[in-house]
Motif scaffolding. Sequence first.
Motif, PDB file in Angstrom:
ATOM      1  N   ILE A  11      -3.173   2.799  -0.013  1.00 16.29           N
ATOM      2  CA  ILE A  11      -3.546   4.050  -0.134  1.00 16.29           C
ATOM      3  C   ILE A  11      -4.606   4.215  -1.221  1.00 16.29           C
ATOM      4  O   ILE A  11      -5.658   4.743  -1.146  1.00 16.29           O
ATOM      5  CB  ILE A  11      -2.501   5.206  -0.123  1.00 16.29           C
ATOM      6  N   ARG A  12      -4.282   3.350  -2.291  1.00 17.08           N
ATOM      7  CA  ARG A  12      -5.354   3.331  -3.504  1.00 17.08           C
ATOM      8  C   ARG A  12      -6.383   2.650  -3.159  1.00 17.08           C
ATOM      9  O   ARG A  12      -7.558   3.156  -3.712  1.00 17.08           O
ATOM     10  CB  ARG A  12      -4.338   2.760  -4.484  1.00 17.08           C
ATOM     11  N   TYR A  60      -7.824   1.817  -0.065  1.00 15.66           N
ATOM     12  CA  TYR A  60      -8.443   2.142   1.221  1.00 15.66           C
ATOM     13  C   TYR A  60      -8.184   3.585   1.404  1.00 15.66           C
ATOM     14  O   TYR A  60      -7.755   3.841   2.646  1.00 15.66           O
ATOM     15  CB  TYR A  60      -8.069   1.224   2.300  1.00 15.66           C
ATOM     16  N   TRP A  61      -8.457   4.249   0.462  1.00 11.02           N
ATOM     17  CA  TRP A  61      -7.865   5.701   0.635  1.00 11.02           C
ATOM     18  C   TRP A  61      -9.090   6.481   1.630  1.00 11.02           C
ATOM     19  O   TRP A  61      -8.367   7.477   2.438  1.00 11.02           O
ATOM     20  CB  TRP A  61      -8.115   6.557  -0.699  1.00 11.02           C
ATOM     21  N   LYS A  62     -10.127   5.850   1.702  1.00  6.90           N
ATOM     22  CA  LYS A  62     -11.027   6.592   2.902  1.00  6.90           C
ATOM     23  C   LYS A  62     -10.256   6.402   4.275  1.00  6.90           C
ATOM     24  O   LYS A  62     -10.380   7.188   5.151  1.00  6.90           O
ATOM     25  CB  LYS A  62     -12.155   6.087   2.757  1.00  6.90           C
ATOM     26  N   GLU A  71      -3.429   7.976  -8.603  1.00  4.61           N
ATOM     27  CA  GLU A  71      -3.462   6.622  -8.312  1.00  4.61           C
ATOM     28  C   GLU A  71      -4.973   5.955  -8.442  1.00  4.61           C
ATOM     29  O   GLU A  71      -5.119   4.922  -8.873  1.00  4.61           O
ATOM     30  CB  GLU A  71      -3.087   6.356  -6.686  1.00  4.61           C
ATOM     31  N   LEU A  72      -5.783   6.936  -8.036  1.00  8.45           N
ATOM     32  CA  LEU A  72      -7.255   6.182  -8.393  1.00  8.45           C
ATOM     33  C   LEU A  72      -7.434   6.065  -9.858  1.00  8.45           C
ATOM     34  O   LEU A  72      -8.253   5.451 -10.219  1.00  8.45           O
ATOM     35  CB  LEU A  72      -8.304   7.017  -7.636  1.00  8.45           C
ATOM     36  N   LYS A 113       1.498   1.965  -1.291  1.00  8.09           N
ATOM     37  CA  LYS A 113       0.428   2.511  -2.389  1.00  8.09           C
ATOM     38  C   LYS A 113      -0.734   1.716  -2.675  1.00  8.09           C
ATOM     39  O   LYS A 113      -1.796   2.395  -2.775  1.00  8.09           O
ATOM     40  CB  LYS A 113       1.391   2.431  -3.748  1.00  8.09           C
ATOM     41  N   LEU A 143      -3.146  11.072  -4.942  1.00 18.39           N
ATOM     42  CA  LEU A 143      -4.361  10.472  -4.738  1.00 18.39           C
ATOM     43  C   LEU A 143      -5.154  10.188  -6.056  1.00 18.39           C
ATOM     44  O   LEU A 143      -5.606   9.107  -6.504  1.00 18.39           O
ATOM     45  CB  LEU A 143      -5.148  10.575  -3.713  1.00 18.39           C
ATOM     46  N   ARG A 144      -5.332  11.434  -6.673  1.00 19.86           N
ATOM     47  CA  ARG A 144      -6.036  11.499  -7.719  1.00 19.86           C
ATOM     48  C   ARG A 144      -5.425  10.442  -9.103  1.00 19.86           C
ATOM     49  O   ARG A 144      -6.108   9.678  -9.744  1.00 19.86           O
ATOM     50  CB  ARG A 144      -6.159  12.754  -8.268  1.00 19.86           C
ATOM     51  N   ALA A 160      -7.339   5.827   4.881  1.00 21.98           N
ATOM     52  CA  ALA A 160      -6.076   6.824   4.891  1.00 21.98           C
ATOM     53  C   ALA A 160      -6.434   8.117   5.307  1.00 21.98           C
ATOM     54  O   ALA A 160      -5.682   8.887   6.092  1.00 21.98           O
ATOM     55  CB  ALA A 160      -5.331   6.720   3.587  1.00 21.98           C
ATOM     56  N   LEU A 161      -7.278   8.772   4.662  1.00 20.55           N
ATOM     57  CA  LEU A 161      -7.834  10.008   4.780  1.00 20.55           C
ATOM     58  C   LEU A 161      -8.381  10.086   6.421  1.00 20.55           C
ATOM     59  O   LEU A 161      -8.020  11.176   7.222  1.00 20.55           O
ATOM     60  CB  LEU A 161      -9.050  10.434   4.128  1.00 20.55           C
TER      61      LEU A 161
END
Length: 219
Positions: free
Chosen positions: A16-17, A19-21, A188-189, A13, A185-186, A23-24
Amino acid sequence: MSDNENEKSDLWKDFIRDYWKFALIGVAGIVAAFIAGVFVFLWRVDVAPAVLGTPPFIGDWSVKLCILFFLNVLLWEFLIVGIPFISGLGAVFGLWWYRLSQEEKEKYDLKDKKHKRKPTVKDGGGVVPFVMAIFWFVIVAYNGYWDTPFSSWEFTIFVSFMIRALIWFLIIFGPPALVALIWWLRRELSREESAVGIPAEDSPGNEAGNIEAVEPEED
């Protein structure tokens, strides 16, 4: 769930929170590799009669031909899909690891075996094949092959039914999964943004509570 499993879930978690870029990029790479793998498989099916001498009907296949076809597909999948995917994944991982601080590297230390967990039956890995098998049965019945002996099936027909089942599976379950991922994702961000906000004790509403009482001066 054990403490190690909870800690591993928290690490994912956090990754992904934070370094979500990356992850995408990883998800996009997996999707692209999957699509490329399907096209490579269809290509090898198309050229199999000329290259391997495979018969058109399933009933004429032998164990030797099955093994040769499997190895042929595996080889070309590795050359066309596997090598570029592994190279790209390694480059992205190296770039991400290079940007980490020493504290974060210790946090995401891959050599820490306490975060590793063996897959179990509870992971639900058999659900996808089961659902795809149901789709395949429906497609077979819809196309009038329900009572047809396998000896009369052409290999290309068999493969096309498999691909159709996969496509319908992605059409039905792909969009909801994508929406759920975006929503997560939204969320968590937004949690991260609220976590770095103004503390409650320093908020403007508490200014009155922070004013010290002034004692009256004696004459």
